[in-house]
Design a protein around this motif. Structure first.
Motif, short mmCIF file in Angstrom:
data_model
loop_
_atom_site.label_atom_id
_atom_site.label_comp_id
_atom_site.label_asym_id
_atom_site.label_seq_id
_atom_site.Cartn_x
_atom_site.Cartn_y
_atom_site.Cartn_z
N SER A 115 0.78 -1.24 0.00
CA SER A 115 0.00 0.00 0.00
C SER A 115 0.81 1.29 0.00
N SER A 116 2.14 1.20 0.01
CA SER A 116 2.96 2.42 -0.06
C SER A 116 4.34 2.08 -0.58
N GLY A 117 5.07 3.13 -0.95
CA GLY A 117 6.44 2.95 -1.40
C GLY A 117 7.33 2.44 -0.27
N THR A 118 7.11 2.97 0.92
CA THR A 118 7.88 2.53 2.09
C THR A 118 7.75 1.02 2.27
N GLU A 119 6.50 0.57 2.21
CA GLU A 119 6.25 -0.86 2.40
C GLU A 119 6.91 -1.69 1.31
N ALA A 120 6.92 -1.16 0.09
CA ALA A 120 7.52 -1.89 -1.04
C ALA A 120 9.01 -2.09 -0.81
N VAL A 121 9.71 -1.01 -0.43
CA VAL A 121 11.16 -1.12 -0.23
C VAL A 121 11.46 -1.98 0.99
N MET A 122 10.72 -1.76 2.07
CA MET A 122 10.94 -2.53 3.30
C MET A 122 10.80 -4.03 3.02
N CYS A 143 19.93 9.11 -0.92
CA CYS A 143 18.80 8.34 -1.43
C CYS A 143 17.78 8.15 -0.32
N TYR A 144 16.52 8.39 -0.64
CA TYR A 144 15.44 8.17 0.32
C TYR A 144 14.65 6.94 -0.11
N HIS A 145 14.38 6.07 0.84
CA HIS A 145 13.66 4.85 0.50
C HIS A 145 12.40 4.69 1.34
N GLY A 146 11.77 5.81 1.68
CA GLY A 146 10.66 5.74 2.62
C GLY A 146 11.24 5.71 4.02
N HIS A 147 10.37 5.60 5.03
CA HIS A 147 10.89 5.67 6.40
C HIS A 147 11.19 4.28 6.95
N ILE A 205 19.38 1.10 -4.20
CA ILE A 205 19.63 2.43 -4.75
C ILE A 205 18.42 2.93 -5.54
N GLU A 206 18.20 4.25 -5.51
CA GLU A 206 17.32 4.86 -6.49
C GLU A 206 18.19 5.02 -7.73
N PRO A 207 17.94 4.31 -8.82
CA PRO A 207 18.82 4.43 -9.98
C PRO A 207 18.81 5.86 -10.54
N ALA A 210 16.08 10.98 -6.67
CA ALA A 210 15.18 12.11 -6.91
C ALA A 210 14.60 12.65 -5.61
N ASN A 211 15.27 12.39 -4.49
CA ASN A 211 14.78 12.87 -3.21
C ASN A 211 15.75 13.80 -2.51
N ASN A 212 16.82 14.16 -3.19
CA ASN A 212 17.82 15.06 -2.63
C ASN A 212 18.33 15.86 -3.83
N PHE A 238 16.52 -1.96 -7.14
CA PHE A 238 16.27 -0.60 -7.63
C PHE A 238 14.99 -0.09 -6.98
N ASP A 239 15.10 1.05 -6.31
CA ASP A 239 13.93 1.73 -5.78
C ASP A 239 13.47 2.71 -6.85
N GLU A 240 12.45 2.30 -7.60
CA GLU A 240 11.93 3.16 -8.67
C GLU A 240 10.55 3.72 -8.28
N VAL A 241 10.39 3.99 -6.99
CA VAL A 241 9.11 4.52 -6.52
C VAL A 241 8.79 5.86 -7.22
N ILE A 242 9.81 6.69 -7.45
CA ILE A 242 9.56 7.92 -8.22
C ILE A 242 9.76 7.70 -9.71
N SER A 243 10.86 7.03 -10.09
CA SER A 243 11.22 6.98 -11.51
C SER A 243 10.40 5.97 -12.32
N GLY A 266 6.01 2.53 -6.57
CA GLY A 266 5.00 3.24 -5.77
C GLY A 266 4.50 4.40 -6.60
N LYS A 267 3.95 5.41 -5.95
CA LYS A 267 3.53 6.65 -6.60
C LYS A 267 2.72 6.44 -7.89
N VAL A 268 3.31 6.59 -9.08
CA VAL A 268 2.53 6.52 -10.33
C VAL A 268 1.70 5.23 -10.42
#
Ligand code: PLP
Length: 429
Positions: A115-122, A143-147, A205-207, A210-212, A238-243, A266-268
């Motif tokens: 249900s969220s990007g955080t959950e996906a990466v975790m 790199c930010y990967h959710g909390h 990694i976020e390939p 996009a969070n910094n 690869f954390d592609e939650v934004i990309s 996540g996101k889109v």
């Protein structure tokens, strides 16, 4: 621009919600203002509670690639809602969305929705650890990967170090197996592997970080990460939650020609409803419960309304949609660069498709977090405030990027650039 109602709601919210918000970046803290209360939003525009209209380049921080309340997405979700809001049982929407995800991420044989990007990466991290039987992670500064507890770490210096938790409440032991390296520095990663290679479960990694800011990484760097992982039997996440889904090729992984083992999304993918996902080849995914021992679950995972929004969002992302996003991005770039130059304003635009960032400084755009000049925040906060007065909303932080949606029009882009031109006439720096 009057914002009396927003201000008074914010004052009231402070009694009930922490800092008046449910996610810290919404608080406008770094741009010295009060948050704006939205009443409604449509397409590229949001209307606040005081009746002001703002052209929105935040777009809910990424999910709304087709803008606010897209009629076809609203229709699809409303129809599905008549059949029920949550089943807690399988339904066809999950299969349909999974097929669409796999079409764009061909390394995935199986998908798991959350249900969220955080959950996906975790969950991707837990799966990688369960699959490899190892504990260590490598992540990158900036790199930010959710909390996610194990990924909420900074490295104190620019050197590769052991992680120090960047939030109280995260036990030392939780981050003791998290190693942090600077982006775009393969030697630092090679060093970490030389010390801990046999224990490293995954490199996360976020390939396209996009969070910094937007810290574009080279093909060479990403492909060397791939080789290191292969050499040591570690997984590449690869954390592609934004990309993810921002590019015609589907992923930034495809653009860079590097295939990860696991991708987190996540996101889109949820088009404005809460969806996250992760996927990999069968051999890895089948370690997940109910087929394997790695446990991960969710009461609302694969929610029918969320799946419907995701399906429609991805269906609307045809070749034309991506061409349009690219054209709008090019228009922004071509029109904004001469304005920044004309005023000698020490910022430049960094852009990948529909993602953009006003990057402080005049040099080559930074590829590492520590190369971002320290006056970024001050420069940006005046700019943000002045643009807002003129009806253009950018993210309330110098380190957050801007988002173009398929519903933005040329006039929105050119209008923002014109406003910027006027603003820079009056600003001092
Ligand atoms: C937004 C984001 C997340 C977290 O997603 P949430 O839905 O906010 O939990 C994780 N990784 C990246 C790269 C993100 O941009």
């Amino acid at each position: 621009m009057q914002r009396n109602k927003s201000d008074s709601l914010h004052k009231e919210a402070l009694n009930h919600l922490v800092g008046g918000v449910n996610s810290p970046v919404r608080a406008f803290k770094s741009v010295h203002g009060n948050p704006i209360y939205f009443e409604k939003a449509s397409g590229a525009t949001v209307t606040d509670v005081d009746g002001n209209n703002l052209v929105d380049f935040v777009q809910s921080w990424g999910p709304l690639i087709h803008g606010h309340s897209h009629p076809e997405i609203i229709d699809m979700v409303s129809q599905k809602m008549q059949n029920g809001t949550s089943f807690g049982a399988p339904h066809i929407g999950e299969i349909e969305l999974a097929k669409r995800v796999k079409k764009r991420f061909s390394h995935m044989d199986k998908v798991r929705f959350v249900s969220s990007g955080t959950e996906a990466v975790m969950s991707a991290v837990r799966l990688a650890r369960g699959y490899t039987g190892r504990d260590y992670l490598v992540k990158f500064e900036g790199c930010y990967h959710g909390h996610v507890d194990s990924l909420m770490v900074n490295s104190g210096s620019g050197l590769a170090t052991f992680g120090i938790a960047s939030s109280p409440g995260i036990p030392k032991d939780t981050v003791a197996t998290t190693l942090v390296a600077p982006l775009d520095d393969i030697e630092a990663v090679e060093y970490l592997f030389s010390q801990h290679g046999e224990d490293i479960a995954a490199v996360v990694i976020e390939p396209l970080p996009a969070n910094n800011g937007l810290l574009v990484q080279s093909h060479e760097f990403l492909s060397k990460l791939r080789s290191l992982c292969d050499r040591y039997g570690s997984l590449l996440i690869f954390d592609e939650v934004i990309s993810g889904f921002r590019f015609k090729q589907g992923s930034f992984g495809s653009i860079s020609g590097v295939t990860p083992d696991i991708t987190a999304l996540g996101k889109v993918i949820g088009g404005g409803l809460p969806v996250g996902a992760y996927g990999a080849r069968s051999e890895i995914m089948e370690r997940l419960s109910p087929l394997g021992p790695v446990y991960q679950a969710g009461t609302l995972s694969g929610n029918p309304l969320a799946m419907a929004a995701g399906i429609k969002t991805l269906d609307l992302l045809d070749e034309d949609a991506y061409d349009r996003l690219e054209q709008l991005g090019e228009l922004l770039q071509e029109s904004v660069e001469p304005i920044l130059e004309k005023h000698g304003f020490p910022m430049r635009l960094v852009r990948m498709g529909s993602l953009f960032w006003f990057s402080p400084g005049n040099n080559h755009p930074p590829s590492r977090a520590d190369l971002i000049p320290s006056n970024a925040g001050t420069l940006y906060s005046d700019l943000h405030k002045a643009l807002l007065e003129k009806g253009y909303m950018l993210a309330p932080s110098a380190y957050e990027i801007g988002f173009i949606a398929t519903v933005h029009e040329e006039k929105h882009i050119l209008g923002m650039v014109e406003a910027l031109d006027e603003v820079l006439d009056t600003l001092e720096w």
